[in-house]
Design an enzyme around this catalytic site. Structure first.
Site, PDB file in Angstrom:
ATOM      1  N   ASP A  19     -10.047   8.278  -4.865  1.00 18.67           N
ATOM      2  CA  ASP A  19      -9.215   7.119  -5.197  1.00 18.67           C
ATOM      3  C   ASP A  19      -9.046   6.258  -3.950  1.00 18.67           C
ATOM      4  O   ASP A  19      -8.306   6.619  -3.033  1.00 18.67           O
ATOM      5  CB  ASP A  19      -7.861   7.576  -5.722  1.00 18.67           C
ATOM      6  CG  ASP A  19      -7.015   6.421  -6.221  1.00 18.67           C
ATOM      7  OD1 ASP A  19      -7.439   5.257  -6.095  1.00 18.67           O
ATOM      8  OD2 ASP A  19      -5.908   6.677  -6.754  1.00 18.67           O
ATOM      9  N   TYR A  75     -10.459 -11.529  -0.601  1.00 22.28           N
ATOM     10  CA  TYR A  75     -11.573 -10.594  -0.780  1.00 22.28           C
ATOM     11  C   TYR A  75     -12.465 -10.569   0.454  1.00 22.28           C
ATOM     12  O   TYR A  75     -12.747  -9.500   1.016  1.00 22.28           O
ATOM     13  CB  TYR A  75     -12.388 -10.971  -2.014  1.00 22.28           C
ATOM     14  CG  TYR A  75     -13.703 -10.237  -2.106  1.00 22.28           C
ATOM     15  CD1 TYR A  75     -13.742  -8.872  -2.360  1.00 22.28           C
ATOM     16  CD2 TYR A  75     -14.912 -10.905  -1.924  1.00 22.28           C
ATOM     17  CE1 TYR A  75     -14.952  -8.184  -2.429  1.00 22.28           C
ATOM     18  CE2 TYR A  75     -16.122 -10.238  -1.996  1.00 22.28           C
ATOM     19  CZ  TYR A  75     -16.138  -8.882  -2.244  1.00 22.28           C
ATOM     20  OH  TYR A  75     -17.335  -8.213  -2.303  1.00 22.28           O
ATOM     21  N   THR A 103     -20.428  -8.199   2.295  1.00 25.83           N
ATOM     22  CA  THR A 103     -20.629  -9.336   1.406  1.00 25.83           C
ATOM     23  C   THR A 103     -20.867 -10.642   2.148  1.00 25.83           C
ATOM     24  O   THR A 103     -20.462 -10.808   3.315  1.00 25.83           O
ATOM     25  CB  THR A 103     -19.379  -9.496   0.508  1.00 25.83           C
ATOM     26  OG1 THR A 103     -19.475 -10.689  -0.273  1.00 25.83           O
ATOM     27  CG2 THR A 103     -18.118  -9.588   1.346  1.00 25.83           C
TER      28      THR A 103
END
Length: 301
Positions: free
Chosen positions: A45, A134, A110
């Site tokens: 998690d 993000y 990213t």
């Protein structure tokens, strides 16, 4: 060797399950403890980063591949803490364990670490300037991994899609079959990249004889807009007999499709360093699209 893969159910994770299997014993994790096909697996998690060290202690992997991330770009603007827990704190915990154990860590980042104001493809050493939560959380994850001091391979990628999971390709095929006209943003430029390509390159890099450490850009070659990508999807799908007809694709601006999070207008990543360091020739994005659509032979849109 034992390879520990975080996020085996994700778009990239499902491809990594296939690509990494020949490397040795593959131990996958998901948040639910079950893979997409119902197979039980380890539970991890990323909303509880402090829990990950115990899993690493128990599995004692030889290589760690982290494909887990908080990727809800717009929701991240309201859920900053959750984005930073998954994208920065959790990778930091993993990286510190790997550094202490002498275990290499593969991590994916990213194009959103850049502001999209560049005039040429972004290189690894170019200044970062995320536009939203993000991108900032992913950059913080990169920084945490580097600060840990262990061997790491950070792959920045972009515009990822596959023949499964939720992504732009599948959305276009579904919506395009239902409508005669679609409006798609034409002033954001990047490189559509198959998840399978990222996974295959990862496996190839891990077999490389030189123990390299650093950051590389990993996408297909070339660039297009979301509008160009959509038109290519429909053209290829019609040519392959997967769609009876292509819808009309109308070009619109980012301003005409406002979102809570700002996207980089130009996020073409330069992949020269990866190709040179590992002797890999990356395909053009059009070839990648063709291959992914061919995987869908059993699907009729």
């Amino acid at each position: 060797m034992t390879v520990l893969l975080f996020a085996g159910n994700g778009q990239l994770g499902q491809e990594l399950l296939r690509a990494l299997a020949p490397l040795g014993t593959l131990v996958a994790t998901t948040r639910s403890g079950t893979l997409a096909d119902g197979t039980p697996c380890e539970t991890a998690d990323f909303n509880q980063p402090e829990s990950l060290a115990a899993l690493l202690d128990r599995v004692q992997p030889s290589i760690v591949v982290n494909a887990a991330a908080y990727t809800a770009v717009d929701r991240a603007e309201e859920e900053r803490d959750a984005a930073f827990r998954a994208n920065a704190e959790a990778p930091g915990v993993i990286a510190r364990w790997c550094a202490a154990a002498g275990v290499p860590l593969v991590h994916y980042s990213t194009d959103y670490v850049f502001d999209g104001q560049g005039a040429r493809p972004y290189r690894e050493g170019d200044a970062t300037a995320p536009l939203g939560v993000y991108g900032a959380s992913k950059l913080a994850g990169e920084d945490a991994i580097r600060a840990a001091g262990g061997r790491h391979l950070i792959f920045r990628t972009a515009w990822v899609y596959a023949s499964h999971s939720a992504n732009f390709l599948r959305t276009m095929l579904r919506v395009g079959a239902e409508r005669e006209e679609l409006r798609v943003v034409a002033d954001q430029i990047g490189t559509p990249t198959p998840a399978a390509l990222i996974a295959d390159v990862t496996a190839q890099v891990l077999l490389h004889p030189d123990a390299l450490s650093g950051t590389w850009h990993l996408t297909a070659n070339g660039e297009t807009s979301w509008h160009g990508f959509a038109e290519a999807i429909f053209a290829e799908a019609v040519a392959a007999g997967k769609m009876a007809r292509a819808p009309r694709v109308v070009a619109i601006t980012t301003a005409e499709y406002p979102t809570p999070a700002k996207r980089p207008a130009y996020s073409h990543l330069d992949v020269t360093k990866l190709e040179m360091d590992f002797g890999i020739s990356l395909p053009g994005w059009e070839d990648g699209l063709r291959r992914v659509l061919n995987e869908r032979d059993s699907d009729r849109v």
